[in-house]
Design an enzyme around this catalytic site. Structure first.
Site, short mmCIF file in Angstrom:
data_model
loop_
_atom_site.label_atom_id
_atom_site.label_comp_id
_atom_site.label_asym_id
_atom_site.label_seq_id
_atom_site.Cartn_x
_atom_site.Cartn_y
_atom_site.Cartn_z
N SER A 72 0.84 -1.21 0.00
CA SER A 72 0.00 0.00 0.00
C SER A 72 0.88 1.26 0.00
CB SER A 72 -0.89 0.00 1.24
OG SER A 72 -1.51 -1.26 1.38
C1 LIG Z 1 -3.16 -4.30 0.03
S1 LIG Z 1 -2.57 -5.92 0.29
C2 LIG Z 1 -1.86 -5.83 1.91
C3 LIG Z 1 -0.59 -5.04 1.98
C4 LIG Z 1 0.35 -5.51 3.06
N1 LIG Z 1 -0.15 -5.23 4.39
C5 LIG Z 1 1.75 -5.02 2.85
O1 LIG Z 1 2.30 -4.35 3.74
O2 LIG Z 1 2.32 -5.30 1.78
C6 LIG Z 1 -4.05 -6.85 0.64
C7 LIG Z 1 -3.78 -8.31 0.92
O3 LIG Z 1 -4.95 -8.87 1.49
C8 LIG Z 1 -4.99 -10.21 1.11
N2 LIG Z 1 -6.34 -10.75 1.33
C9 LIG Z 1 -7.45 -10.62 0.57
N3 LIG Z 1 -8.48 -11.27 1.11
C10 LIG Z 1 -8.02 -11.85 2.25
C11 LIG Z 1 -8.61 -12.68 3.25
N4 LIG Z 1 -9.89 -13.05 3.19
N5 LIG Z 1 -7.84 -13.09 4.28
C12 LIG Z 1 -6.52 -12.73 4.35
N6 LIG Z 1 -5.92 -11.96 3.43
C13 LIG Z 1 -6.65 -11.52 2.40
C14 LIG Z 1 -4.55 -10.21 -0.34
O4 LIG Z 1 -4.10 -11.48 -0.75
C15 LIG Z 1 -3.46 -9.14 -0.31
O5 LIG Z 1 -2.20 -9.72 -0.19
#
Ligand SMILES: C[S@@+](CC[C@H](N)C(=O)[O-])C[C@H]1O[C@@H](n2cnc3c(N)ncnc32)[C@H](O)[C@@H]1O
Length: 379
Positions: A72
């Site tokens: 992000s």
């Molecule tokens: C914007 S990214 C997170 C960025 C991260 N915190 C970083 O510092 O790089 C969103 C993440 O949420 C994960 N995600 C989506 N749905 C999810 C779920 N139901 N449970 C866990 N993770 C999930 C995606 O695979 C993705 O990697």
């Protein structure tokens, strides 16, 4: 100059910019965490200038091109960490491990006496995050593969829970796994085109917003995802509160037609927050142009039929664009001028469990979702 030195300098430059812009207080714990944890450890293979440009970096896409994982934007990461207020010794849960960058920052904030559990639904993303966290020597962070909607009960209860993926409702499991007085920060989909990172404090069985920040996140995957989401229409990413084949068909018809374009009126900050919250016909369009994001915010009217949007280009210049019948342009301008704008940060939001009584008498709007009702009052 060696690549490591160059990265250190670029990181310092980025963090100094975040401090100068008032995103992070100087010499705060978040400032120190950002200076210690280098973002390029989590984005191997990405050009260093892009890594440290204070922009979101997409790391994974669906076959149709829709992003499903990213690091992000650092300014948003920093704002959410400020909201979360993770302290030394805390036990923290992050939903959405992604690259592991935010988890490593959390690891610094909670220190050697604290722990961070980060969960991601995607096994390949988890494996990559684990590798990055090793490089960062973030030994107090553990990565779990699974659906974050269920939380991670065996690592709880948590002092802090942070979702770094957009949600449309809150998981009851998160609230159960959060200690009394704990903080839960989540990017909550309020209405079309309107997301906010809300820090909810758990108090007396209820959840009340302690702070609210504007944000934009990709949506959660899996059973907790809910109805809201994005569709690709006519070169734009359109956000819908619920699947709407009629509206989608109307936009498919209108967007390829040449719009009538004119100068935009003065737009008070917060005009679209008000419109999105109270106007069921509000629309939000997004596209990534060559020079950056282009955003269209306005109104769609099936009875005309027509679409009128204020289009903001990457330099912040605004125009009005009207597709279809002209009357909708007048409707948009009347709506912009018809009431005081709403400053998102000054809203009051409480989350009330489904079936429990609401004590707010005249809310601006109540969003009813399966697990919680979000009761929003104006400022
Ligand atoms: C914007 S990214 C997170 C960025 C991260 N915190 C970083 O510092 O790089 C969103 C993440 O949420 C994960 N995600 C989506 N749905 C999810 C779920 N139901 N449970 C866990 N993770 C999930 C995606 O695979 C993705 O990697």
């Amino acid at each position: 100059m060696r690549a490591t030195e160059q990265a250190e300098q670029l990181n310092d430059h980025m963090v100094t910019g975040l401090v100068r812009d008032g995103v992070i207080p100087a010499d705060s714990a978040v400032d120190r965490a950002f200076r210690t944890v280098k973002r390029h450890w989590f984005l191997p293979g990405t050009d260093l200038d892009q890594v440290y440009a204070n922009v979101a970096v997409v790391t994974r896409r669906r076959p149709d091109g829709v992003p499903i994982s990213s690091s992000s934007q650092p300014a948003i990461v920093a704002r959410m960490l400020q909201q979360l207020d993770a302290l030394p010794g805390h036990r923290v849960l992050e939903i959405g491990a992604g690259t592991g960058y935010n988890a490593a920052l959390l690891g610094q904030l909670v220190g050697p006496d604290g722990t961070v559990t980060t969960i991601d639904v995607d096994p390949e993303i988890c494996a990559a995050a684990e590798g990055h966290l090793q490089v960062a020597e973030a030994s107090n962070v553990s990565v779990i593969r699974g659906d974050g909607w269920a939380g991670v009960e065996e690592h709880g209860p948590f002092d802090r829970i942070e979702a770094t993926v957009g949600v449309w409702d809150l998981s009851t499991r998160w609230v159960e796994q959060l200690k009394p007085d704990g903080l839960l920060v989540a990017p909550l989909w309020l209405r079309t085109g309107l997301q906010a990172s809300v820090a909810f404090r758990r108090r007396n069985g209820g959840l009340k917003a302690a702070s609210i920040e504007p944000c934009g996140f990709m949506t959660l995957r899996g059973p907790g995802a809910g109805d809201a989401g994005y569709e690709q229409i006519g070169g734009w990413t359109v956000s819908f509160d619920e699947p709407s084949p009629t509206r989608a068909a109307l936009l498919e018809r209108l967007l390829p037609t040449p719009p009538r374009t004119g100068p935009a009126p003065d737009l008070p900050a917060g005009w679209f927050t008000r419109m999105a919250l109270i106007e069921p016909d509000a629309v939000h369009l997004f596209s990534l142009g060559r020079d950056g994001p282009v955003v269209g915010r306005g109104v769609i009217d099936a009875s005309v039929p027509g679409l009128a949007v204020i289009v903001s280009d990457p330099r912040g210049a605004n125009t009005v664009q009207v597709f279809g019948g002209e009357e909708v342009g007048g409707r948009l301008l009347r709506m912009i001028g018809s009431g005081p704008p709403i400053e998102l940060r000054n809203l009051f939001i409480s989350a009330v469990r489904a079936g429990e009584p609401v004590d707010e008498h005249q809310p601006l709007v109540t969003l009813t979702r399966p697990n919680f009702r979000f009761v929003i009052s104006g400022n």
